[in-house]
Design a protein around this motif. Structure first.
Motif, PDB file in Angstrom:
ATOM      1  N   THR A   1       6.389  18.601 -20.003  1.00  0.00           N
ATOM      2  CA  THR A   1       7.150  19.470 -19.112  1.00  0.00           C
ATOM      3  C   THR A   1       6.763  19.168 -17.669  1.00  0.00           C
ATOM      4  O   THR A   1       5.633  18.777 -17.389  1.00  0.00           O
ATOM      5  CB  THR A   1       6.895  20.964 -19.406  1.00  0.00           C
ATOM      6  N   SER A   2       7.714  19.365 -16.766  1.00  0.00           N
ATOM      7  CA  SER A   2       7.487  19.132 -15.346  1.00  0.00           C
ATOM      8  C   SER A   2       6.702  20.302 -14.766  1.00  0.00           C
ATOM      9  O   SER A   2       6.927  21.450 -15.125  1.00  0.00           O
ATOM     10  CB  SER A   2       8.823  18.995 -14.624  1.00  0.00           C
ATOM     11  N   VAL A   3       5.799  20.005 -13.844  1.00  0.00           N
ATOM     12  CA  VAL A   3       5.018  21.069 -13.203  1.00  0.00           C
ATOM     13  C   VAL A   3       5.141  21.031 -11.679  1.00  0.00           C
ATOM     14  O   VAL A   3       4.397  21.703 -10.991  1.00  0.00           O
ATOM     15  CB  VAL A   3       3.520  21.020 -13.614  1.00  0.00           C
ATOM     16  N   ASP A   4       6.101  20.246 -11.179  1.00  0.00           N
ATOM     17  CA  ASP A   4       6.294  20.251  -9.726  1.00  0.00           C
ATOM     18  C   ASP A   4       7.655  20.848  -9.390  1.00  0.00           C
ATOM     19  O   ASP A   4       8.411  21.247 -10.266  1.00  0.00           O
ATOM     20  CB  ASP A   4       6.095  18.855  -9.115  1.00  0.00           C
ATOM     21  N   ASP A   5       7.954  20.926  -8.120  1.00  0.00           N
ATOM     22  CA  ASP A   5       9.178  21.582  -7.670  1.00  0.00           C
ATOM     23  C   ASP A   5      10.369  20.636  -7.574  1.00  0.00           C
ATOM     24  O   ASP A   5      11.452  21.040  -7.175  1.00  0.00           O
ATOM     25  CB  ASP A   5       8.950  22.242  -6.300  1.00  0.00           C
ATOM     26  N   LYS A   6      10.178  19.377  -7.909  1.00  0.00           N
ATOM     27  CA  LYS A   6      11.270  18.408  -7.842  1.00  0.00           C
ATOM     28  C   LYS A   6      12.247  18.648  -8.997  1.00  0.00           C
ATOM     29  O   LYS A   6      11.892  19.244 -10.014  1.00  0.00           O
ATOM     30  CB  LYS A   6      10.725  16.984  -7.983  1.00  0.00           C
ATOM     31  N   ASP A   7      13.465  18.133  -8.821  1.00  0.00           N
ATOM     32  CA  ASP A   7      14.401  18.138  -9.942  1.00  0.00           C
ATOM     33  C   ASP A   7      13.846  17.236 -11.030  1.00  0.00           C
ATOM     34  O   ASP A   7      13.190  16.218 -10.741  1.00  0.00           O
ATOM     35  CB  ASP A   7      15.776  17.614  -9.506  1.00  0.00           C
ATOM     36  N   ARG A   8      14.107  17.605 -12.281  1.00  0.00           N
ATOM     37  CA  ARG A   8      13.629  16.791 -13.395  1.00  0.00           C
ATOM     38  C   ARG A   8      14.224  15.396 -13.322  1.00  0.00           C
ATOM     39  O   ARG A   8      15.370  15.204 -12.935  1.00  0.00           O
ATOM     40  CB  ARG A   8      14.043  17.418 -14.737  1.00  0.00           C
ATOM     41  N   MET A   9      13.447  14.423 -13.711  1.00  0.00           N
ATOM     42  CA  MET A   9      13.910  13.038 -13.719  1.00  0.00           C
ATOM     43  C   MET A   9      14.370  12.689 -15.129  1.00  0.00           C
ATOM     44  O   MET A   9      13.715  13.042 -16.100  1.00  0.00           O
ATOM     45  CB  MET A   9      12.786  12.099 -13.290  1.00  0.00           C
ATOM     46  N   GLY A  10      15.483  11.999 -15.218  1.00  0.00           N
ATOM     47  CA  GLY A  10      15.981  11.580 -16.522  1.00  0.00           C
ATOM     48  C   GLY A  10      15.097  10.488 -17.112  1.00  0.00           C
ATOM     49  O   GLY A  10      14.663   9.580 -16.410  1.00  0.00           O
ATOM     50  N   TYR A  11      14.797  10.613 -18.354  1.00  0.00           N
ATOM     51  CA  TYR A  11      14.018   9.612 -19.077  1.00  0.00           C
ATOM     52  C   TYR A  11      14.838   9.234 -20.295  1.00  0.00           C
ATOM     53  O   TYR A  11      15.174  10.093 -21.102  1.00  0.00           O
ATOM     54  CB  TYR A  11      12.705  10.190 -19.605  1.00  0.00           C
ATOM     55  N   PHE A  12      15.170   8.001 -20.424  1.00  0.00           N
ATOM     56  CA  PHE A  12      15.896   7.597 -21.608  1.00  0.00           C
ATOM     57  C   PHE A  12      14.936   7.479 -22.780  1.00  0.00           C
ATOM     58  O   PHE A  12      13.869   6.886 -22.664  1.00  0.00           O
ATOM     59  CB  PHE A  12      16.600   6.257 -21.381  1.00  0.00           C
ATOM     60  N   LEU A  13      15.316   8.073 -23.896  1.00  0.00           N
ATOM     61  CA  LEU A  13      14.537   7.912 -25.116  1.00  0.00           C
ATOM     62  C   LEU A  13      14.784   6.514 -25.651  1.00  0.00           C
ATOM     63  O   LEU A  13      15.934   6.061 -25.694  1.00  0.00           O
ATOM     64  CB  LEU A  13      14.970   8.937 -26.173  1.00  0.00           C
ATOM     65  N   THR A  14      13.734   5.833 -26.074  1.00  0.00           N
ATOM     66  CA  THR A  14      13.929   4.528 -26.698  1.00  0.00           C
ATOM     67  C   THR A  14      14.597   4.737 -28.056  1.00  0.00           C
ATOM     68  O   THR A  14      14.574   5.845 -28.617  1.00  0.00           O
ATOM     69  CB  THR A  14      12.587   3.791 -26.896  1.00  0.00           C
ATOM     70  N   ASP A  15      15.184   3.680 -28.587  1.00  0.00           N
ATOM     71  CA  ASP A  15      15.814   3.771 -29.909  1.00  0.00           C
ATOM     72  C   ASP A  15      14.793   4.217 -30.956  1.00  0.00           C
ATOM     73  O   ASP A  15      15.098   5.022 -31.837  1.00  0.00           O
ATOM     74  CB  ASP A  15      16.434   2.438 -30.312  1.00  0.00           C
ATOM     75  N   LYS A  16      13.580   3.694 -30.851  1.00  0.00           N
ATOM     76  CA  LYS A  16      12.524   4.069 -31.800  1.00  0.00           C
ATOM     77  C   LYS A  16      12.209   5.559 -31.682  1.00  0.00           C
ATOM     78  O   LYS A  16      12.048   6.246 -32.688  1.00  0.00           O
ATOM     79  CB  LYS A  16      11.257   3.245 -31.564  1.00  0.00           C
TER      80      LYS A  16
ATOM     81  N   LEU B   1      21.466  15.106 -23.990  1.00  0.00           N
ATOM     82  CA  LEU B   1      20.489  14.643 -23.006  1.00  0.00           C
ATOM     83  C   LEU B   1      21.045  13.471 -22.209  1.00  0.00           C
ATOM     84  O   LEU B   1      20.827  13.372 -20.999  1.00  0.00           O
ATOM     85  CB  LEU B   1      19.173  14.243 -23.691  1.00  0.00           C
ATOM     86  N   HIS B   2      21.777  12.577 -22.883  1.00  0.00           N
ATOM     87  CA  HIS B   2      22.383  11.435 -22.189  1.00  0.00           C
ATOM     88  C   HIS B   2      23.451  11.898 -21.218  1.00  0.00           C
ATOM     89  O   HIS B   2      23.530  11.411 -20.090  1.00  0.00           O
ATOM     90  CB  HIS B   2      22.974  10.439 -23.197  1.00  0.00           C
ATOM     91  N   VAL B   3      24.280  12.832 -21.641  1.00  0.00           N
ATOM     92  CA  VAL B   3      25.363  13.338 -20.793  1.00  0.00           C
ATOM     93  C   VAL B   3      24.787  14.032 -19.554  1.00  0.00           C
ATOM     94  O   VAL B   3      25.235  13.806 -18.435  1.00  0.00           O
ATOM     95  CB  VAL B   3      26.273  14.311 -21.579  1.00  0.00           C
ATOM     96  N   ASP B   4      23.772  14.868 -19.766  1.00  0.00           N
ATOM     97  CA  ASP B   4      23.177  15.641 -18.677  1.00  0.00           C
ATOM     98  C   ASP B   4      22.160  14.851 -17.857  1.00  0.00           C
ATOM     99  O   ASP B   4      21.702  15.325 -16.824  1.00  0.00           O
ATOM    100  CB  ASP B   4      22.485  16.894 -19.227  1.00  0.00           C
ATOM    101  N   ASP B   5      21.783  13.659 -18.342  1.00  0.00           N
ATOM    102  CA  ASP B   5      20.732  12.846 -17.720  1.00  0.00           C
ATOM    103  C   ASP B   5      19.463  13.670 -17.525  1.00  0.00           C
ATOM    104  O   ASP B   5      18.866  13.704 -16.454  1.00  0.00           O
ATOM    105  CB  ASP B   5      21.196  12.256 -16.388  1.00  0.00           C
ATOM    106  N   MET B   6      19.086  14.358 -18.580  1.00  0.00           N
ATOM    107  CA  MET B   6      17.876  15.184 -18.566  1.00  0.00           C
ATOM    108  C   MET B   6      16.883  14.645 -19.591  1.00  0.00           C
ATOM    109  O   MET B   6      17.283  14.086 -20.607  1.00  0.00           O
ATOM    110  CB  MET B   6      18.217  16.635 -18.907  1.00  0.00           C
ATOM    111  N   PRO B   7      15.605  14.829 -19.346  1.00  0.00           N
ATOM    112  CA  PRO B   7      14.604  14.344 -20.287  1.00  0.00           C
ATOM    113  C   PRO B   7      14.430  15.293 -21.471  1.00  0.00           C
ATOM    114  O   PRO B   7      14.654  16.493 -21.365  1.00  0.00           O
ATOM    115  CB  PRO B   7      13.327  14.301 -19.446  1.00  0.00           C
TER     116      PRO B   7
END
Length: 115
Positions: free
Chosen positions: A55-70, A89-95
């Motif tokens: 989980t994010s603990v700073d005040d920035k907007d969350r950064m999208g992280y692509f899940l690997t296929d694995k 998650l892909h549509v929203d570009d959210m981790p």
């Protein structure tokens, strides 16, 4: 630089600096370098032993992280994510809050890693 705080009820929380943007600085590598006892086995994203909640603990907007296929395969097998959630998650570009420590590359975001 990102601050990564590792938290587990059996151990004292530990915060470490991580080089953001490196293509090799996985959460598992950072944990091992700092003697943080994150469980792991295969180190290749296939077993799911290094499952962590991030989980994010700073005040920035969350950064999208692509899940690997694995990761997608293992997280579905473990019941942590459904295909519908992965698609959203892909549509929203959210981790995803659930990651495999051996697959997640640290970005320029301060995070809490529960293991």
């Amino acid at each position: 630089m990102a601050l990564v705080t590792f938290s587990n009820p059996d151990y004292k929380d530990k915060t470490v600096y991580a080089v953001a943007g490196s293509h090799t600085e996985t959460l598992l590598k950072i944990a091992k370098e700092n003697k943080i006892p994150v469980q792991f086995d295969c180190q290749d994203g296939e077993c799911g032993h290094c499952l962590v909640r991030v989980t994010s603990v700073d005040d920035k907007d969350r950064m999208g992280y692509f899940l690997t296929d694995k990761e997608q395969t293992v997280l579905k097998e473990l019941g942590k994510l459904t295909q519908e959630q992965i698609d959203q998650l892909h549509v929203d570009d959210m981790p995803s809050e659930w990651r495999l420590a051996c697959q997640m590359i640290v970005r320029d975001e301060d995070v809490l890693v529960e293991y």
